[in-house]
Design an enzyme around this catalytic site. Structure first.
Site, PDB file in Angstrom:
ATOM      1  N   HIS A  73       2.211   3.650  -9.046  1.00 33.50           N
ATOM      2  CA  HIS A  73       2.029   2.224  -9.356  1.00 33.50           C
ATOM      3  C   HIS A  73       3.211   1.710 -10.181  1.00 33.50           C
ATOM      4  O   HIS A  73       3.685   0.604  -9.991  1.00 33.50           O
ATOM      5  CB  HIS A  73       0.710   1.998 -10.109  1.00 33.50           C
ATOM      6  CG  HIS A  73      -0.502   2.359  -9.297  1.00 33.50           C
ATOM      7  ND1 HIS A  73      -0.657   1.974  -7.984  1.00 33.50           N
ATOM      8  CD2 HIS A  73      -1.611   3.085  -9.598  1.00 33.50           C
ATOM      9  CE1 HIS A  73      -1.815   2.431  -7.514  1.00 33.50           C
ATOM     10  NE2 HIS A  73      -2.406   3.120  -8.483  1.00 33.50           N
TER      11      HIS A  73
ATOM     12  N   GLU B  27     -12.450  -4.379  -3.671  1.00 30.72           N
ATOM     13  CA  GLU B  27     -12.855  -2.984  -3.471  1.00 30.72           C
ATOM     14  C   GLU B  27     -12.150  -2.044  -4.451  1.00 30.72           C
ATOM     15  O   GLU B  27     -12.674  -0.993  -4.804  1.00 30.72           O
ATOM     16  CB  GLU B  27     -12.554  -2.556  -2.024  1.00 30.72           C
ATOM     17  CG  GLU B  27     -13.456  -3.207  -0.974  1.00 30.72           C
ATOM     18  CD  GLU B  27     -13.172  -4.690  -0.739  1.00 30.72           C
ATOM     19  OE1 GLU B  27     -12.036  -5.143  -1.025  1.00 30.72           O
ATOM     20  OE2 GLU B  27     -14.089  -5.400  -0.285  1.00 30.72           O
ATOM     21  N   ASN B  28     -10.958  -2.432  -4.904  1.00 29.79           N
ATOM     22  CA  ASN B  28     -10.221  -1.582  -5.844  1.00 29.79           C
ATOM     23  C   ASN B  28     -10.941  -1.448  -7.190  1.00 29.79           C
ATOM     24  O   ASN B  28     -10.658  -0.517  -7.958  1.00 29.79           O
ATOM     25  CB  ASN B  28      -8.789  -2.102  -6.061  1.00 29.79           C
ATOM     26  CG  ASN B  28      -7.878  -1.952  -4.858  1.00 29.79           C
ATOM     27  OD1 ASN B  28      -6.952  -2.732  -4.671  1.00 29.79           O
ATOM     28  ND2 ASN B  28      -8.104  -0.948  -4.017  1.00 29.79           N
TER      29      ASN B  28
ATOM     30  N   GLY C 145      -0.109   5.532  -4.375  1.00 30.59           N
ATOM     31  CA  GLY C 145      -0.726   6.811  -4.734  1.00 30.59           C
ATOM     32  C   GLY C 145      -0.120   7.956  -3.937  1.00 30.59           C
ATOM     33  O   GLY C 145       0.247   9.000  -4.503  1.00 30.59           O
ATOM     34  N   ARG C 146       0.005   7.741  -2.626  1.00 29.61           N
ATOM     35  CA  ARG C 146       0.568   8.807  -1.781  1.00 29.61           C
ATOM     36  C   ARG C 146       2.038   9.063  -2.114  1.00 29.61           C
ATOM     37  O   ARG C 146       2.509  10.199  -2.067  1.00 29.61           O
ATOM     38  CB  ARG C 146       0.402   8.436  -0.295  1.00 29.61           C
ATOM     39  CG  ARG C 146      -1.015   8.742   0.218  1.00 29.61           C
ATOM     40  CD  ARG C 146      -1.286   8.051   1.523  1.00 29.61           C
ATOM     41  NE  ARG C 146      -1.448   6.608   1.315  1.00 29.61           N
ATOM     42  CZ  ARG C 146      -1.308   5.704   2.285  1.00 29.61           C
ATOM     43  NH1 ARG C 146      -0.966   6.084   3.490  1.00 29.61           N
ATOM     44  NH2 ARG C 146      -1.510   4.429   2.014  1.00 29.61           N
ATOM     45  N   TRP C 147       2.752   8.010  -2.466  1.00 33.04           N
ATOM     46  CA  TRP C 147       4.156   8.184  -2.857  1.00 33.04           C
ATOM     47  C   TRP C 147       4.233   9.150  -4.039  1.00 33.04           C
ATOM     48  O   TRP C 147       5.058  10.056  -4.066  1.00 33.04           O
ATOM     49  CB  TRP C 147       4.749   6.823  -3.246  1.00 33.04           C
ATOM     50  CG  TRP C 147       6.195   6.860  -3.640  1.00 33.04           C
ATOM     51  CD1 TRP C 147       7.271   6.679  -2.826  1.00 33.04           C
ATOM     52  CD2 TRP C 147       6.720   7.106  -4.962  1.00 33.04           C
ATOM     53  NE1 TRP C 147       8.439   6.795  -3.552  1.00 33.04           N
ATOM     54  CE2 TRP C 147       8.127   7.053  -4.852  1.00 33.04           C
ATOM     55  CE3 TRP C 147       6.143   7.359  -6.203  1.00 33.04           C
ATOM     56  CZ2 TRP C 147       8.960   7.243  -5.954  1.00 33.04           C
ATOM     57  CZ3 TRP C 147       6.973   7.564  -7.300  1.00 33.04           C
ATOM     58  CH2 TRP C 147       8.368   7.505  -7.170  1.00 33.04           C
TER      59      TRP C 147
ATOM     60  N   ASP D 173       0.824  -1.212   0.000  1.00 29.29           N
ATOM     61  CA  ASP D 173       0.000   0.000   0.000  1.00 29.29           C
ATOM     62  C   ASP D 173       0.858   1.261   0.000  1.00 29.29           C
ATOM     63  O   ASP D 173       1.957   1.283   0.542  1.00 29.29           O
ATOM     64  CB  ASP D 173      -0.912  -0.019   1.246  1.00 29.29           C
ATOM     65  CG  ASP D 173      -2.021   1.007   1.146  1.00 29.29           C
ATOM     66  OD1 ASP D 173      -2.361   1.432   0.021  1.00 29.29           O
ATOM     67  OD2 ASP D 173      -2.556   1.398   2.205  1.00 29.29           O
TER      68      ASP D 173
HETATM   69  C1  IPE Z   1      -5.204  -2.640   0.018  1.00 28.16           C
HETATM   70  O1  IPE Z   1      -4.907  -1.305  -0.236  1.00 28.16           O
HETATM   71  C2  IPE Z   1      -5.316  -3.392  -1.278  1.00 28.16           C
HETATM   72  C3  IPE Z   1      -4.059  -3.632  -1.967  1.00 28.16           C
HETATM   73  C4  IPE Z   1      -2.863  -3.326  -1.527  1.00 28.16           C
HETATM   74  C5  IPE Z   1      -4.178  -4.313  -3.231  1.00 28.16           C
HETATM   75  P1  IPE Z   1      -6.058  -0.216  -0.317  1.00 28.16           P
HETATM   76  O2  IPE Z   1      -5.404   1.092  -0.533  1.00 28.16           O
HETATM   77  O3  IPE Z   1      -7.072  -0.612  -1.299  1.00 28.16           O
HETATM   78  O4  IPE Z   1      -6.690  -0.300   1.147  1.00 28.16           O
HETATM   79  P2  IPE Z   1      -7.576   0.747   1.941  1.00 28.16           P
HETATM   80  O5  IPE Z   1      -8.668   1.177   1.037  1.00 28.16           O
HETATM   81  O6  IPE Z   1      -6.695   1.878   2.335  1.00 28.16           O
HETATM   82  O7  IPE Z   1      -8.064   0.006   3.141  1.00 28.16           O
HETATM   83  C1  IPE Z   2      -1.515   0.309  -3.343  1.00 23.20           C
HETATM   84  O1  IPE Z   2      -1.340   1.680  -3.364  1.00 23.20           O
HETATM   85  C2  IPE Z   2      -1.869  -0.269  -4.694  1.00 23.20           C
HETATM   86  C3  IPE Z   2      -3.236  -0.756  -4.776  1.00 23.20           C
HETATM   87  C4  IPE Z   2      -4.142  -0.667  -3.849  1.00 23.20           C
HETATM   88  C5  IPE Z   2      -3.634  -1.411  -6.011  1.00 23.20           C
HETATM   89  P1  IPE Z   2      -2.571   2.676  -3.342  1.00 23.20           P
HETATM   90  O2  IPE Z   2      -2.986   2.950  -4.728  1.00 23.20           O
HETATM   91  O3  IPE Z   2      -3.646   2.204  -2.435  1.00 23.20           O
HETATM   92  O4  IPE Z   2      -1.881   3.963  -2.728  1.00 23.20           O
HETATM   93  P2  IPE Z   2      -2.484   4.947  -1.635  1.00 23.20           P
HETATM   94  O5  IPE Z   2      -2.886   4.120  -0.455  1.00 23.20           O
HETATM   95  O6  IPE Z   2      -3.635   5.642  -2.265  1.00 23.20           O
HETATM   96  O7  IPE Z   2      -1.348   5.850  -1.305  1.00 23.20           O
HETATM   97 MG    MG Z   3      -4.023   2.465  -0.469  1.00 21.87          MG
END
Ligand code: IPE
Ligand code: IPE
Ligand code: MG
Length: 255
Positions: A37, A67-68, A23-25, A20
């Site tokens: 990503h 959920e993604n 996105g924030r990175w 996880d």
């Molecule tokens: C968990 O990350 C799912 C994966 C790493 C694939 P998310 O970013 O989807 O989790 P939440 O929404 O913060 O709980």
């Molecule tokens: C994890 O990083 C990748 C997936 C969930 C597919 P995120 O995309 O959730 O990154 P943040 O949590 O928004 O920073």
């Molecule tokens: Mg995330």
């Protein structure tokens, strides 16, 4: 190969990772989320290679949750593209290391090209006996449990299973990869302390390690740190410390 200083007697056999923070990175650097990503893929490469070098038996990576699917379409498509790219660019190395690729989740929901790439990697490495690399894709822990229950009910209807004799071991055999042992260590990056619907059944007694690093910053040395921390943990499974330290000391016998 730079051998990490890891005592081999207490290596976690199965490590699962919630990757996880991509996105924030990216956002912290003024970049598009998808750039996070892309960089996250480099961490996947590094960690997969490191896990194999260290001698980990099974590595399960949470790549995309049920959920993604609710994320913006552009991001979902980009993630699927990166996944295909990873599989296509790494499959030769992964296969030559003797790694066996597997996938858990509702693969039927994946775009055709992604599904083809995943199934191709699984098929090509089916006979390999090195590290098992499991991708959790279109995966949800609750969905997995419901899918297992559905399959069980069908077997019960057919008379293949007696509800009175159902036990945890039989139930677990209906999960997506029912033959895999439960994870010993669960790592979550991205400075969050939640499970996000990952391996709900399997992590009953898994040791949890959270990292404040965003996934694109998590590399081999951080995996090693997580394992070293794991090696300091005492896994008690409900027993007392004394029981764990001297098994058979006569303190047990509750059953
Ligand atoms: C968990 O990350 C799912 C994966 C790493 C694939 P998310 O970013 O989807 O989790 P939440 O929404 O913060 O709980
Ligand atoms: C994890 O990083 C990748 C997936 C969930 C597919 P995120 O995309 O959730 O990154 P943040 O949590 O928004 O920073
Ligand atoms: Mg995330």
């Amino acid at each position: 190969m730079d051998a990490p200083l890891l005592p081999h007697d207490r290596l976690p056999e199965h490590i699962a990772i919630i990757m996880d923070g991509n996105g924030r990175w990216a956002e912290a650097r003024g970049l598009e989320r998808n750039e996070g990503h892309r960089e996250g893929l480099e961490s996947v490469r590094s960690v997969v290679r490191a896990a194999d070098e260290i001698g980990i038996g099974t590595l399960t990576l949470y790549a995309f949750s049920m959920e993604n699917w609710n994320r913006p379409k552009g991001e979902v498509n980009a993630l699927m593209g990166f996944l295909e790219q990873y599989l296509e660019s790494e499959i030769d190395e992964v296969a030559s290391r003797g790694t066996r690729v597997r996938a858990i989740g509702r693969l039927d929901r994946l775009p055709k090209s992604t599904r083809r790439a995943v199934e191709g990697a699984v098929e090509r490495t089916r006979e390999n006996r090195g590290m098992t690399l499991v991708f959790a894709l279109s995966y949800g822990g609750r969905t997995e449990i419901v899918d297992a229950a559905r399959a069980l009910l069908r077997d019960a209807e057919l008379g293949a299973i007696d509800p009175e004799r159902l036990d945890e071991k039989t139930f677990a055999s209906y999960l997506y990869a029912g033959d895999l042992r439960d994870p010993d260590l669960l790592i979550r990056t991205g400075a969050e302390s939640r499970i996000s619907n990952f391996l709900l059944w399997q992590i009953a007694y898994t040791e949890i390690y959270t990292s404040d690093l965003m996934w694109p910053d998590f590399r081999k040395s951080h995996l090693v740190s997580a394992i070293l921390e794991y090696q300091t943990r005492e896994r008690r499974y409900g027993l007392t410390s004394a029981q764990v330290r001297s098994p058979g000391s006569g303190l047990g016998g509750g059953r």
